[in-house]
Write a protein that holds these residues in place. Structure first.
Motif, PDB file in Angstrom:
ATOM      1  N   PRO A 242      20.141   3.967  -7.896  1.00 28.56           N
ATOM      2  CA  PRO A 242      19.364   4.131  -6.787  1.00 28.56           C
ATOM      3  C   PRO A 242      16.855   4.411  -7.320  1.00 28.56           C
ATOM      4  O   PRO A 242      17.063   4.501  -8.406  1.00 28.56           O
ATOM      5  CB  PRO A 242      19.018   6.503  -6.892  1.00 28.56           C
ATOM      6  N   LYS A 243      16.774   4.411  -6.435  1.00 28.02           N
ATOM      7  CA  LYS A 243      15.255   4.123  -6.437  1.00 28.02           C
ATOM      8  C   LYS A 243      13.925   4.114  -5.090  1.00 28.02           C
ATOM      9  O   LYS A 243      14.730   4.259  -4.588  1.00 28.02           O
ATOM     10  CB  LYS A 243      14.978   2.273  -6.610  1.00 28.02           C
TER      11      LYS A 243
ATOM     12  N   GLU B 134       8.460  -0.501  -7.726  1.00 31.08           N
ATOM     13  CA  GLU B 134       9.171  -1.332  -7.745  1.00 31.08           C
ATOM     14  C   GLU B 134       9.152  -1.919  -9.459  1.00 31.08           C
ATOM     15  O   GLU B 134      10.232  -2.297  -9.738  1.00 31.08           O
ATOM     16  CB  GLU B 134       8.781  -2.787  -7.162  1.00 31.08           C
ATOM     17  N   SER B 135       8.461  -2.271  -9.881  1.00 26.38           N
ATOM     18  CA  SER B 135       8.007  -2.223 -11.056  1.00 26.38           C
ATOM     19  C   SER B 135       6.698  -1.593 -12.114  1.00 26.38           C
ATOM     20  O   SER B 135       6.375  -2.187 -12.979  1.00 26.38           O
ATOM     21  CB  SER B 135       6.787  -3.684 -10.893  1.00 26.38           C
TER      22      SER B 135
ATOM     23  N   PHE C 145       7.177   3.265 -17.075  1.00 23.06           N
ATOM     24  CA  PHE C 145       7.341   4.708 -17.944  1.00 23.06           C
ATOM     25  C   PHE C 145       5.643   4.887 -18.628  1.00 23.06           C
ATOM     26  O   PHE C 145       5.324   6.013 -17.723  1.00 23.06           O
ATOM     27  CB  PHE C 145       8.322   4.909 -19.179  1.00 23.06           C
ATOM     28  N   ASP C 146       5.147   4.608 -18.767  1.00 24.49           N
ATOM     29  CA  ASP C 146       3.805   5.011 -19.624  1.00 24.49           C
ATOM     30  C   ASP C 146       2.434   5.035 -17.993  1.00 24.49           C
ATOM     31  O   ASP C 146       1.690   5.855 -18.109  1.00 24.49           O
ATOM     32  CB  ASP C 146       3.052   3.801 -20.884  1.00 24.49           C
ATOM     33  N   ASP C 147       2.740   3.683 -17.414  1.00 24.16           N
ATOM     34  CA  ASP C 147       1.908   4.116 -16.269  1.00 24.16           C
ATOM     35  C   ASP C 147       2.324   5.528 -15.363  1.00 24.16           C
ATOM     36  O   ASP C 147       1.846   5.792 -14.240  1.00 24.16           O
ATOM     37  CB  ASP C 147       2.372   2.745 -15.738  1.00 24.16           C
TER      38      ASP C 147
ATOM     39  N   LEU D 148      10.712  12.015  -8.841  1.00 24.86           N
ATOM     40  CA  LEU D 148      12.419  11.969  -8.354  1.00 24.86           C
ATOM     41  C   LEU D 148      12.670  10.334  -8.900  1.00 24.86           C
ATOM     42  O   LEU D 148      13.703  10.029  -9.909  1.00 24.86           O
ATOM     43  CB  LEU D 148      12.417  11.984  -7.148  1.00 24.86           C
ATOM     44  N   HIS D 149      11.081   9.379  -9.462  1.00 25.88           N
ATOM     45  CA  HIS D 149      12.068   8.057  -9.170  1.00 25.88           C
ATOM     46  C   HIS D 149      12.055   7.902 -11.058  1.00 25.88           C
ATOM     47  O   HIS D 149      13.008   7.643 -11.595  1.00 25.88           O
ATOM     48  CB  HIS D 149       9.610   7.575  -9.395  1.00 25.88           C
TER      49      HIS D 149
END
Length: 330
Positions: free
Chosen positions: A150-151, A235-236, A239-241, A263-264
């Motif tokens: 999922p994305k 898309e890219s 986690f930190d961002d 959700l992401h």
């Protein structure tokens, strides 16, 4: 174990509270054997067309006794993948809990569960409190055979693409010691209630058509502005961002960005990432993500699922989790 090592598996946390009235239970008791009632259907996060629900059924315990049986059930397409479910039922008024580890096959398994109590004893004990029986389920679903993880998908409309490409942006965001970025006032006002109030207040920023931001870096601000124009930022996104962006959306009241980021990150939830996501939820002030991580970790504890990087878990969060884990009806 690194972030990518469990990408072939998708984990989805489930939770539901089902309130059944004493009148409904009496009606079920007086019906023929195999009669049942069901809870509402709840979407399984990340898996399209898949919902779960609870079923309370009256069935025969022995030749002369009937029992209430409680099941977890799914509504989903016939060609969907099998589901490994690790879950627990709770009835707090009776201090009742039980746990299961079952596999649900799309065409073979209608539900898994067990007897909760013989019918006659059910009404004599504390399953019913103030005329209601409140049943809770918390669990983790594990999908190993899905075709695509999922994305979040952003669909850029013609208008947002045209605005993004135009140079006539009329509001400047100055990021201290890093640079500036331009945006349309109408766009930033539409996406952020914080900036909407600022630009309608007559404050200095509304007069100069500029604002200074000192507590976020240029990359975070640029990414947020891209989202305002419906650019695909997920898309890219690492986690930190994502945590920085989530903190930015919390401070500047960008509700739709906050919802999509949460959700992401929930889509990335697994035993190998939950500690990093827990720490990130604290850093970014995400109450929703923190609660889901807490519950996920508690289910992992109950079902002896190994967790990566526990030593790196925020100390205060870990202490709170410890207390919750050993309070069986929290």
């Amino acid at each position: 174990m690194n972030e990518a090592s469990t990408r072939n598996k998708f984990y989805s946390y489930i939770e539901q509270t089902w309130t059944i009235t004493e009148e409904q239970l009496n009606e079920l008791k007086d019906k023929p054997l195999a009669s049942f009632i069901v809870s509402k259907e709840t979407d399984v996060v990340g898996i399209p067309e898949t919902k779960f629900y609870l079923k309370l059924q009256m069935a025969r315990e022995s030749i002369d006794k009937n029992g209430f049986f409680l099941y977890l059930c799914f509504s989903r397409p016939k060609n969907s993948s099998k589901i490994r479910a690790k879950y627990s039922f709770f009835v707090k008024s009776e201090n009742y809990s039980t746990q299961f580890d079952n596999i649900f096959y799309p065409e073979k398994t209608t539900g898994w569960g067990d007897e909760i109590c013989p019918v006659e004893k059910f009404f004599k004990r504390n399953f019913i409190f103030h005329g209601k029986c409140i049943i809770e389920i918390k669990g983790i679903l594990i999908f190993e055979e899905i075709n695509e993880m999922p994305k979040i998908v952003m669909e850029s409309a013609v208008l947002s693409r045209a605005l993004w490409e135009k140079d006539e942006k009329d509001f400047k965001i100055e990021v201290e010691n890093e640079g500036n970025i331009m945006v349309h006032k109408n766009v930033i006002s539409a996406r952020s209630t914080y900036f909407e109030r600022m630009l309608n207040s007559g404050m200095k920023e509304a007069i100069t058509n500029s604002v200074k931001i000192i507590d976020f870096n240029l990359k975070t601000v640029k990414t947020a502005i891209e989202f305002f124009y419906d650019r695909n930022i997920f898309e890219s996104l690492n986690f930190d961002d994502a945590f920085d962006l989530l903190r930015f959306s919390d401070k500047y009241q960008i509700i739709d960005l906050q919802d999509k980021l949460e959700l992401h990150l929930i889509y990335q939830l697994s035993p190998s990432t939950v500690c990093k996501l827990s720490n990130g939820s604290i850093y970014s002030n995400s109450v929703k993500l923190r609660e889901i991580c807490t519950n996920f970790l508690m289910i992992c504890s109950k079902h002896s699922i190994p967790i990566d990087d526990l030593k790196n878990l925020d100390r205060d969060f870990a202490a709170e989790l410890f207390l919750k884990t050993f309070s069986p009806f929290d």
